[in-house]
Design a protein around this motif. Sequence first.
Motif, mmCIF file in Angstrom:
data_model
loop_
_atom_site.group_PDB
_atom_site.id
_atom_site.type_symbol
_atom_site.label_atom_id
_atom_site.label_comp_id
_atom_site.label_asym_id
_atom_site.label_seq_id
_atom_site.Cartn_x
_atom_site.Cartn_y
_atom_site.Cartn_z
ATOM 1 N N ASP A 25 0.729 -1.160 0.079
ATOM 2 C CA ASP A 25 -0.001 -0.008 0.205
ATOM 3 C C ASP A 25 0.857 1.257 -0.048
ATOM 4 O OD1 ASP A 25 0.876 0.073 2.824
ATOM 5 O OD2 ASP A 25 -1.002 -0.281 3.392
ATOM 6 N N THR A 26 2.278 0.846 -0.105
ATOM 7 C CA THR A 26 3.177 2.229 -0.124
ATOM 8 C C THR A 26 4.346 1.864 -1.140
ATOM 9 O OG1 THR A 26 2.753 2.695 2.230
ATOM 10 C CG2 THR A 26 4.542 3.487 1.452
ATOM 11 N N ILE A 27 4.818 3.080 -1.803
ATOM 12 C CA ILE A 27 5.829 2.970 -2.660
ATOM 13 C C ILE A 27 6.964 3.757 -2.169
ATOM 14 C CG2 ILE A 27 6.460 2.776 -5.168
ATOM 15 C CD1 ILE A 27 3.585 2.294 -5.915
ATOM 16 N N LEU A 28 8.085 3.537 -2.230
ATOM 17 C CA LEU A 28 9.031 4.251 -1.920
ATOM 18 C C LEU A 28 9.932 4.484 -3.280
ATOM 19 C CD1 LEU A 28 10.564 2.739 1.535
ATOM 20 C CD2 LEU A 28 9.202 4.916 1.143
ATOM 21 N N LEU B 180 7.366 4.305 9.426
ATOM 22 C CA LEU B 180 6.520 3.875 8.391
ATOM 23 C C LEU B 180 6.171 2.384 8.523
ATOM 24 C CD1 LEU B 180 5.295 4.553 5.764
ATOM 25 C CD2 LEU B 180 7.210 3.966 4.660
ATOM 26 N N GLN B 181 7.248 1.667 8.632
ATOM 27 C CA GLN B 181 6.890 -0.047 9.050
ATOM 28 C C GLN B 181 6.119 -0.291 10.401
ATOM 29 O OE1 GLN B 181 11.407 -0.822 8.790
ATOM 30 N NE2 GLN B 181 10.784 -2.241 7.298
ATOM 31 N N ALA B 182 6.454 0.845 11.168
ATOM 32 C CA ALA B 182 5.410 0.417 12.507
ATOM 33 C C ALA B 182 4.002 0.842 12.263
ATOM 34 C CB ALA B 182 6.255 1.385 13.516
ATOM 35 N N LYS B 183 3.584 1.515 11.186
ATOM 36 C CA LYS B 183 2.154 1.713 11.203
ATOM 37 C C LYS B 183 1.376 0.488 10.430
ATOM 38 C CE LYS B 183 2.600 6.671 10.259
ATOM 39 N NZ LYS B 183 2.012 7.878 9.489
ATOM 40 N N LYS B 184 0.141 0.527 10.591
ATOM 41 C CA LYS B 184 -0.641 -0.629 10.280
ATOM 42 C C LYS B 184 -0.658 -0.425 8.704
ATOM 43 C CE LYS B 184 -4.908 -2.907 11.114
ATOM 44 N NZ LYS B 184 -5.989 -2.812 11.889
ATOM 45 N N GLY B 185 -0.653 -1.298 8.192
ATOM 46 C CA GLY B 185 -0.849 -1.636 6.664
ATOM 47 C C GLY B 185 0.001 -2.814 5.893
ATOM 48 N N LYS B 186 0.076 -2.633 4.825
ATOM 49 C CA LYS B 186 0.566 -3.894 3.959
ATOM 50 C C LYS B 186 2.070 -3.647 3.761
ATOM 51 C CE LYS B 186 -3.668 -4.525 1.255
ATOM 52 N NZ LYS B 186 -4.568 -4.525 0.103
ATOM 53 N N ASP B 187 2.850 -4.505 3.115
ATOM 54 C CA ASP B 187 4.101 -4.134 2.736
ATOM 55 C C ASP B 187 4.474 -3.009 2.054
ATOM 56 O OD1 ASP B 187 4.813 -6.287 4.464
ATOM 57 O OD2 ASP B 187 4.655 -7.685 2.599
#
Length: 161
Positions: free
Chosen positions: A48-51, A86-93
Motif C-alpha cells: 500500500d506504499t511505494i518508496l 512507516l514500518q510500524a504503522k498498520k498496513g501492507k508491505d
Amino acid sequence: MVRKRKIIVYIAASADGFIARTDGSVDWLDRPRPKGNYGMGAFYKSIDTILWGRKTCDMALDFQKKGVSGSAFDTNVKNYVFTTRLQAKKGKDIWMMGDAGIIASFLDEGEIDEFMIHVIPTLIGEGVPLIAPGRRTLPLKLISCAKFTDGVVKLHYAVRK
C-alpha cells in the motif's frame, strides 16, 4: 502487536545485472508480457506504499506530464527514522522502486527485507547496476523461483539479517 511491514525491492534487471541503460533508459523492458504480467497484480495487492528514489520519481512525473496516470513519492533521504515509523504503522508491505543508489543506501542500513528480481533474458552490456557499488557482503535466502514462458525468471530472496 502490529506486524512489521516489509520493505521489498520489486524490480527488473537485465541478464547482466543492470536495471537501466547508462542514460537511464529502460527501453529493453518494452516487450510483450505473458498472461498475468509476471504476478504484478498479486504483488500490487500486497502493498500500500511505494518508496521511489529521486530519479525514478522524476521519470514517473515525466510519465504523468505525458498523460500516463500514477503518482510519485520521493524518498531520496537518509532518514531511517522515517522507515522505522512507516514500518510500524498498520498496513501492507512497502515497495521500494528506485535507483541503485537508494537501494544500496537502504540495504546498507539494514532496511530492506526482500528482493523480487525479474531477470529479463536480454544483455544490455552496460548501465545502472541493481545496487550501487560499495563494499558489502549480504547473504540472501532464496524464498522462491519462478520461470515464465518468455524466458523471464523471478527470483524472490529474503535478506538475512
